[in-house]
Design an enzyme around this catalytic site. Sequence first.
Site, PDB file in Angstrom:
ATOM      1  N   SER A 280       0.839  -1.197   0.000  1.00  0.00           N
ATOM      2  CA  SER A 280       0.000   0.000   0.000  1.00  0.00           C
ATOM      3  C   SER A 280       0.879   1.254   0.000  1.00  0.00           C
ATOM      4  O   SER A 280       1.635   1.471  -0.946  1.00  0.00           O
ATOM      5  CB  SER A 280      -0.962  -0.072   1.194  1.00  0.00           C
TER       6      SER A 280
ATOM      7  N   ASP B 218     -10.314  -5.748  -2.655  1.00  0.00           N
ATOM      8  CA  ASP B 218      -9.743  -4.697  -1.801  1.00  0.00           C
ATOM      9  C   ASP B 218     -10.535  -3.408  -2.033  1.00  0.00           C
ATOM     10  O   ASP B 218     -10.493  -2.836  -3.120  1.00  0.00           O
ATOM     11  CB  ASP B 218      -8.268  -4.531  -2.225  1.00  0.00           C
TER      12      ASP B 218
ATOM     13  N   HIS C 240      -7.341  -6.200   1.277  1.00  0.00           N
ATOM     14  CA  HIS C 240      -6.150  -5.353   1.437  1.00  0.00           C
ATOM     15  C   HIS C 240      -5.281  -5.787   2.619  1.00  0.00           C
ATOM     16  O   HIS C 240      -4.250  -5.186   2.871  1.00  0.00           O
ATOM     17  CB  HIS C 240      -6.630  -3.906   1.667  1.00  0.00           C
TER      18      HIS C 240
HETATM   19  N1  LIG Z   1      -8.965   0.800   8.140  1.00  0.00           N
HETATM   20  C1  LIG Z   1      -7.544   0.808   8.299  1.00  0.00           C
HETATM   21  C2  LIG Z   1      -6.964   1.627   7.177  1.00  0.00           C
HETATM   22  C3  LIG Z   1      -5.507   1.520   7.127  1.00  0.00           C
HETATM   23  C4  LIG Z   1      -5.036   0.226   6.550  1.00  0.00           C
HETATM   24  O1  LIG Z   1      -5.761  -0.594   5.953  1.00  0.00           O
HETATM   25  N2  LIG Z   1      -3.781   0.014   6.758  1.00  0.00           N
HETATM   26  C5  LIG Z   1      -3.129  -1.113   6.143  1.00  0.00           C
HETATM   27  C6  LIG Z   1      -2.034  -0.560   5.258  1.00  0.00           C
HETATM   28  S1  LIG Z   1      -2.686   0.609   4.121  1.00  0.00           S
HETATM   29  C7  LIG Z   1      -2.527  -2.002   7.205  1.00  0.00           C
HETATM   30  O2  LIG Z   1      -1.565  -2.698   6.933  1.00  0.00           O
HETATM   31  N3  LIG Z   1      -3.070  -1.987   8.427  1.00  0.00           N
HETATM   32  C8  LIG Z   1      -2.521  -2.668   9.557  1.00  0.00           C
HETATM   33  C9  LIG Z   1      -2.744  -4.141   9.621  1.00  0.00           C
HETATM   34  O3  LIG Z   1      -3.551  -4.702   8.866  1.00  0.00           O
HETATM   35  O4  LIG Z   1      -2.070  -4.796  10.450  1.00  0.00           O
HETATM   36  C10 LIG Z   1      -7.161   1.418   9.628  1.00  0.00           C
HETATM   37  O5  LIG Z   1      -7.791   2.411  10.020  1.00  0.00           O
HETATM   38  O6  LIG Z   1      -6.216   0.901  10.264  1.00  0.00           O
END
Ligand SMILES: N[C@@H](CCC(=O)N[C@@H](CS)C(=O)NCC(=O)O)C(=O)O
Length: 288
Positions: A150, A228, A265
């Site tokens: 991302s 995603d 995602h």
């Molecule tokens: N809905 C998510 C949006 C952010 C998101 O999806 N982050 C991804 C990277 S863009 C991620 O890797 N999140 C942490 C995880 O899944 O451990 C949030 O607020 O944490």
Amino acid sequence: MLFTTDEEITQFGGKLLKLTHESLVTKTSMNVNVFFPPSTTSSSVPVLVYLSGLTCTPNNATEKSFWQYFASKYGFAVVFPDTSPRGANIEGENESYDFGTGAGFYVDATQEPWSHNYNMYSYVHGELQEKLAQQFNQLNFNNVSITGHSMGGYGALSGFFKNPGKYKSVSAFAPISNPSTCAWGEKCFGRYLGEDKSLWSSYDPTELIKSYTDCNQPDILIHQGAKDPFYWRDHQLQPENFVKAAEELGYKGKVLLNIVDGYDHSYFFISSFVEDHAKHHIKYLGLE
Ligand SMILES: N[C@@H](CCC(=O)N[C@@H](CS)C(=O)NCC(=O)O)C(=O)O
């Protein structure tokens, strides 16, 4: 001693170190995780840098990506940097998940008040690697590849094109491929870099690939989950723009874009394709 070891964990016969150090570039204390494969008696271990996405610390990928299994199997180290400075104490840095803390966007900010600390481009591609090489001289940063997810997928592609010859290969999971034309990119570029769109372009993979003429042109592997929502609903990722720019303007390697049905995602998606990305990078790191 540049890095302090907070934790040393044995995994897949190798060692995972959770490190902290004082960064001159961000002027904050920074966390980074490094996985060393087994038999690091070798004085020259190839390195893969993994850049994480919005909201992540080094621990998200360390705990959920499964990189260490393949790093151990094939014999490369993995460096998991953080996604921003933390505790810079700038007003507004903790207001939203997609700007400030956890969202450094791998740029060197030019705008006040961010420019004093939010220099993740120089940190990730420069200071961090130089300092790791000094303290852990078995890590060979002359044999290094880069990947990410991302915001980190964008960071990996951007860093590859901006440093011709530095990285042996690049890949990405659901990268923000054309940040100048999506909401996440517009917000971060606008506030870190200001109104100068040419500066935005100088970090945007879809712009950078158009003028990339270096002879180091490995294939670029990208996976994107079809389910995603940041891809199909919000159009934050736009990998097709990147592929089109590559085809139009003659990047001589191929951009291998895999849109995979059913995947979202999350790290469930990432971990499902880490093996493909490991096999991609070991070809270029001389580990095949
Ligand atoms: N809905 C998510 C949006 C952010 C998101 O999806 N982050 C991804 C990277 S863009 C991620 O890797 N999140 C942490 C995880 O899944 O451990 C949030 O607020 O944490």
